[in-house]
Design an enzyme around this catalytic site. Sequence first.
Site, PDB file in Angstrom:
ATOM      1  N   CYS A 139       0.839  -1.205   0.000  1.00 47.59           N
ATOM      2  CA  CYS A 139       0.000   0.000   0.000  1.00 47.59           C
ATOM      3  C   CYS A 139       0.873   1.253   0.000  1.00 47.59           C
ATOM      4  CB  CYS A 139      -0.896   0.018   1.237  1.00 47.59           C
ATOM      5  SG  CYS A 139      -2.017  -1.389   1.314  1.00 47.59           S
ATOM      6  N   GLY A 274      -6.312 -16.334  -7.373  1.00 46.13           N
ATOM      7  CA  GLY A 274      -6.921 -15.014  -7.457  1.00 46.13           C
ATOM      8  C   GLY A 274      -7.794 -14.823  -8.677  1.00 46.13           C
TER       9      GLY A 274
END
Length: 310
Positions: A139, A274
Amino acid sequence: MIDLSCNIAGIQFKNPIIMASGTFGFGQEYGKLYDINKLGGISGKGLTLNAKPGNEGIRVYETPSGMLNSVGLENPGVERFLQEECPEWESLDLVRIANLGGNTIEDYVEGARLIHEDNLKRVASNKQAVDMIELNISCPNVKAGGMAYGIKTEVAREVVRKIRETISLPLVIKLSPNAEDIVGMAVMCQEEGADGVSLVNTFSAMKIDIKQRRSVFDNTYAGLSGPAIKPIALRMVHQVCKAVTIPVMGMGGITSATDIIEFIMAGAEVIQVGTYNFMNLHAGTQLLQDLEAWMQAEKISCLDEIRGII
C-alpha cells in the site's frame, strides 16, 4: 489415501488451496455456488483501518492472458469487518485469514490491534473468526511521498516489527513483485519474526485508450494479475523459498492443478488463487478435484514428497 494437509505456524490447512484477497470477497457469495469449506482457506478482502470507497473510473480491464485492476482497496474498514463479517466467519471450517493494509504505520498497528483484541475475546468464548493476519505491505506510504512500504526492505522492516510486537496471531507478510529486492524483503520478514510470506502481489502495469489519448485508469497505472504473470511469479517464489526457512504462500496466475504442483515443487507450502475465480466461478472445487486426480495418477500420497524438489 492422499494427504493434502499443510501447516503454517501451527495452523493446519486441510489442503493447499487458499482464495486470494480481493478475488473472493469474504466468501459468502461463492458459498452460494459451492461448499467453500472444502477449501484450505480464504484470505478476505483487503482491509484498512477506516472504510475506503475505492478508486473512481474504470476499475477492471481485461488484457491478454490476464487482468488489470485499479479497485483501490474498497472495503468496509476493520471495525465493520469485525462486526458484520466475523460472525459469518466463525462458522466456517477452513483457515480464515484477515488481509490488512494501511497508509501509515499507525494505521497498520491500530488495525492489527483491533483484529487481535477482537480475536482474543472470541477465543475466550470458543468463537474464533480469524486464524491469521496477512499483512499487505504493497500500500502507498503517505509519509514517504507515496512510495509503497513493499518496495524498500528497510522501510518495510519497521512495519513488520511493530505488527509483530502488537499481535500474537500468526503473521504472514504479502510481498510486492515490484520490490527492489524481493528475496531480501522475505529474509527481513523472517528476521523480524513473521511466520510466513506470501507472494506475489500484482505487477504495476498500464493500458492506454488510443482513441481518448489517455490511460484507461484514473490512477494511470493498475495491477496486472492472471496467467500472464505466472512464470515470473513462479521464479520469484522459487528464489524466496531457497532463501528463507519460514513457509511461503505462492500465488500468481494459477489456473490449473499443474500450476499448483509447480508452485509446490518450487517450495511453496500453500498457494493462493486469485484472478481464476473470475474466470471460473467454481475454481476452488475444480482445482481440488484436479489436484487429487493428479496425485492419484502420479502415485503421490503427500505433498511433502514433491515440495521444494526443484
